[in-house]
Design an enzyme around this catalytic site. Structure first.
Site, short mmCIF file in Angstrom:
data_model
loop_
_atom_site.label_atom_id
_atom_site.label_comp_id
_atom_site.label_asym_id
_atom_site.label_seq_id
_atom_site.Cartn_x
_atom_site.Cartn_y
_atom_site.Cartn_z
N TYR A 178 -12.91 -2.41 11.95
CA TYR A 178 -11.57 -1.83 11.77
C TYR A 178 -10.71 -2.04 13.02
O TYR A 178 -9.57 -2.50 12.95
CB TYR A 178 -11.71 -0.34 11.46
N ARG B 93 -0.06 5.89 -1.84
CA ARG B 93 -0.71 7.11 -1.30
C ARG B 93 -0.48 7.18 0.21
O ARG B 93 -0.10 6.20 0.85
CB ARG B 93 -2.21 7.07 -1.60
N ASN C 75 1.56 -2.00 5.38
CA ASN C 75 0.86 -0.72 5.60
C ASN C 75 -0.55 -0.71 5.00
O ASN C 75 -1.42 0.02 5.50
CB ASN C 75 1.70 0.41 4.99
N GLY D 202 0.80 -1.23 0.00
CA GLY D 202 0.00 0.00 0.00
C GLY D 202 0.82 1.26 0.00
O GLY D 202 0.57 2.18 0.78
N ALA E 190 -11.14 -4.22 15.39
CA ALA E 190 -10.87 -5.65 15.57
C ALA E 190 -9.67 -6.06 14.72
O ALA E 190 -8.78 -6.79 15.18
CB ALA E 190 -12.10 -6.47 15.19
N VAL F 281 -3.54 -6.95 -1.47
CA VAL F 281 -3.08 -7.78 -0.34
C VAL F 281 -4.19 -8.69 0.19
O VAL F 281 -3.91 -9.61 0.95
CB VAL F 281 -2.51 -6.92 0.81
N LYS G 42 -7.20 -4.17 13.61
CA LYS G 42 -5.95 -3.55 14.05
C LYS G 42 -5.50 -4.08 15.42
O LYS G 42 -4.30 -4.21 15.68
CB LYS G 42 -6.10 -2.02 14.09
N ILE H 129 -3.76 11.10 11.29
CA ILE H 129 -2.68 11.59 10.42
C ILE H 129 -3.28 12.31 9.22
O ILE H 129 -4.27 11.86 8.64
CB ILE H 129 -1.82 10.40 9.93
N SER I 154 -3.10 0.86 14.49
CA SER I 154 -3.81 2.13 14.70
C SER I 154 -3.93 2.39 16.20
O SER I 154 -4.18 1.47 16.98
CB SER I 154 -5.21 2.05 14.10
P1 NDP Z 1 -4.79 5.63 2.30
O1 NDP Z 1 -6.17 5.14 2.01
O2 NDP Z 1 -4.47 7.06 2.13
O3 NDP Z 1 -3.77 4.79 1.41
C1 NDP Z 1 -3.80 3.40 1.43
C2 NDP Z 1 -2.77 2.84 0.50
O4 NDP Z 1 -2.89 1.42 0.51
C3 NDP Z 1 -2.98 3.27 -0.94
O5 NDP Z 1 -1.73 3.28 -1.62
C4 NDP Z 1 -3.89 2.18 -1.49
O6 NDP Z 1 -3.79 2.12 -2.90
C5 NDP Z 1 -3.29 0.95 -0.79
N1 NDP Z 1 -4.23 -0.16 -0.58
C6 NDP Z 1 -5.46 -0.12 -0.03
N2 NDP Z 1 -6.02 -1.35 -0.05
C7 NDP Z 1 -5.09 -2.17 -0.61
C8 NDP Z 1 -5.08 -3.55 -0.92
N3 NDP Z 1 -6.13 -4.35 -0.66
N4 NDP Z 1 -3.98 -4.07 -1.50
C9 NDP Z 1 -2.90 -3.29 -1.79
N5 NDP Z 1 -2.87 -1.98 -1.52
C10 NDP Z 1 -3.96 -1.43 -0.94
O7 NDP Z 1 -4.46 5.12 3.78
P2 NDP Z 1 -3.63 5.85 4.95
O8 NDP Z 1 -2.34 6.32 4.42
O9 NDP Z 1 -4.54 6.78 5.65
O10 NDP Z 1 -3.39 4.62 5.94
C11 NDP Z 1 -2.27 3.75 5.79
C12 NDP Z 1 -2.28 2.76 6.97
O11 NDP Z 1 -2.24 3.49 8.19
C13 NDP Z 1 -3.54 1.91 7.02
O12 NDP Z 1 -3.20 0.61 7.47
C14 NDP Z 1 -4.39 2.62 8.05
O13 NDP Z 1 -5.30 1.76 8.68
C15 NDP Z 1 -3.34 3.12 9.01
N6 NDP Z 1 -3.76 4.27 9.81
C16 NDP Z 1 -4.05 5.48 9.21
C17 NDP Z 1 -4.43 6.56 9.99
C18 NDP Z 1 -4.71 7.90 9.39
O14 NDP Z 1 -5.07 8.82 10.14
N7 NDP Z 1 -4.57 8.09 8.09
C19 NDP Z 1 -4.56 6.44 11.45
C20 NDP Z 1 -4.26 5.14 11.96
C21 NDP Z 1 -3.87 4.10 11.16
P3 NDP Z 1 -5.02 1.50 -3.78
O15 NDP Z 1 -6.28 2.14 -3.29
O16 NDP Z 1 -4.66 1.82 -5.20
O17 NDP Z 1 -4.98 0.03 -3.51
#
Ligand code: NDP
Length: 242
Positions: free
Chosen positions: A154, A16, A91, A13, A156, A65, A158, A187, A141
């Site tokens: 979610y 982004r 991630n 991931g 559960a 994933v 994490k 974040i 998280s």
């Molecule tokens: P975003 O939604 O901004 O980005 C997620 C990234 O993961 C993207 O690159 C997306 O690309 C990719 N992705 C999503 N699903 C899949 C999949 N099934 N297989 C492969 N790639 C995947 O997420 P965040 O940056 O906000 O979050 C990143 C991590 O941090 C997550 O695990 C989230 O739970 C955790 N987190 C985030 C917080 C926040 O405030 N942002 C707070 C706490 C935890 P694409 O859609 O093209 O697959």
């Protein structure tokens, strides 16, 4: 300055948000990075361009994933391109806000599958590639052990990552593998944060602001490096003290 020259890294991931900052920080520290996302559009393409400018042996792949076959393909790519993997960062994660009484089983399975089951398929597929001293980092998280309405699925997933990580740390310590969780608080990413939500977080977080993706990447860099060589089975909260 953390030096990861010569380290081979896989980040899920990475196109982004937090994952992108993690990829760019690891590559900036000298590591060679394979990352993946479901999409191969502008986010993936612009990341590939940025990585090319940084220099090094980097690859942005399309893989979901939640699909065990995609994880196996990711591991195969890592084997043929790198031969080994020194650092794995799981991630990729998804979230949704749904009242529990309306939460469909499909959504429960999607979120658990993407966030938690994938940690199991990923570690199992990567294990043969992990040398002594390798570091596995799961992005959890802060809210996992606090709870929040409408996110039972979610939280559960994490919270499950924490138990998974602690057990794996005990099982693989004898192979000199380390596995830890980085648990972000709220974040700032590309995603829109409604003004009311932002203000509430700013009041709740002692540092008075949301975190930045690079601040999560900082904890990941620490865990990826030998600076953390005795940190194992731990959850590091990066949340401004919320
Ligand atoms: P975003 O939604 O901004 O980005 C997620 C990234 O993961 C993207 O690159 C997306 O690309 C990719 N992705 C999503 N699903 C899949 C999949 N099934 N297989 C492969 N790639 C995947 O997420 P965040 O940056 O906000 O979050 C990143 C991590 O941090 C997550 O695990 C989230 O739970 C955790 N987190 C985030 C917080 C926040 O405030 N942002 C707070 C706490 C935890 P694409 O859609 O093209 O697959």
């Amino acid at each position: 300055m953390i030096d990861l020259n010569g380290k081979k890294v896989v980040v899920t991931g990475g196109t982004r948000g937090i994952g992108r900052a993690i990829v760019l920080s690891l590559a900036g520290a000298g590591a060679d990075v394979i990352t993946c996302a479901r999409g191969d559009g502008e986010a993936a393409q612009s990341l590939a361009r940025e990585l090319k400018e940084l220099g090094g042996d980097h690859h942005v792949l399309k893989a979901d994933v939640g699909e065990p076959e995609d994880i196996r393909r990711l591991a195969e790519e890592a084997r043929t391109r790198f031969g080994r993997v020194d650092v794995v960062v799981h991630n990729a994660g998804v979230i949704s806000h749904i009242p529990f009484e309306e939460l469909p089983l499909e959504e429960w399975n999607r979120v658990l599958g993407t966030n938690l089951t994938s940690a199991y398929t990923l570690l199992q597929s990567m294990l043969p590639l992990l040398p002594e001293g390798a570091s596995v980092i799961n992005i959890g998280s802060r809210v996992a052990t606090i709870g929040i309405p409408m996110r039972a699925h979610y939280t559960a997933s994490k919270a499950g990552l924490i138990g998974f990580t602690r057990s794996a740390a005990k099982e693989f310590g004898s192979r000199r593998l380390r596995i830890n969780v980085v648990a972000p608080g709220p974040i700032e990413t590309e995603a829109d944060v409604p003004a009311a939500v932002r203000e509430r977080y700013e009041r709740m977080i002692p540092l008075g602001r949301l975190g930045r993706s690079e601040e999560i990447a900082g904890a990941v860099l620490f865990l990826a490096s030998d600076l953390s060589s005795f940190v194992n089975g731990e959850t590091i909260h990066v949340d401004g003290g919320i």
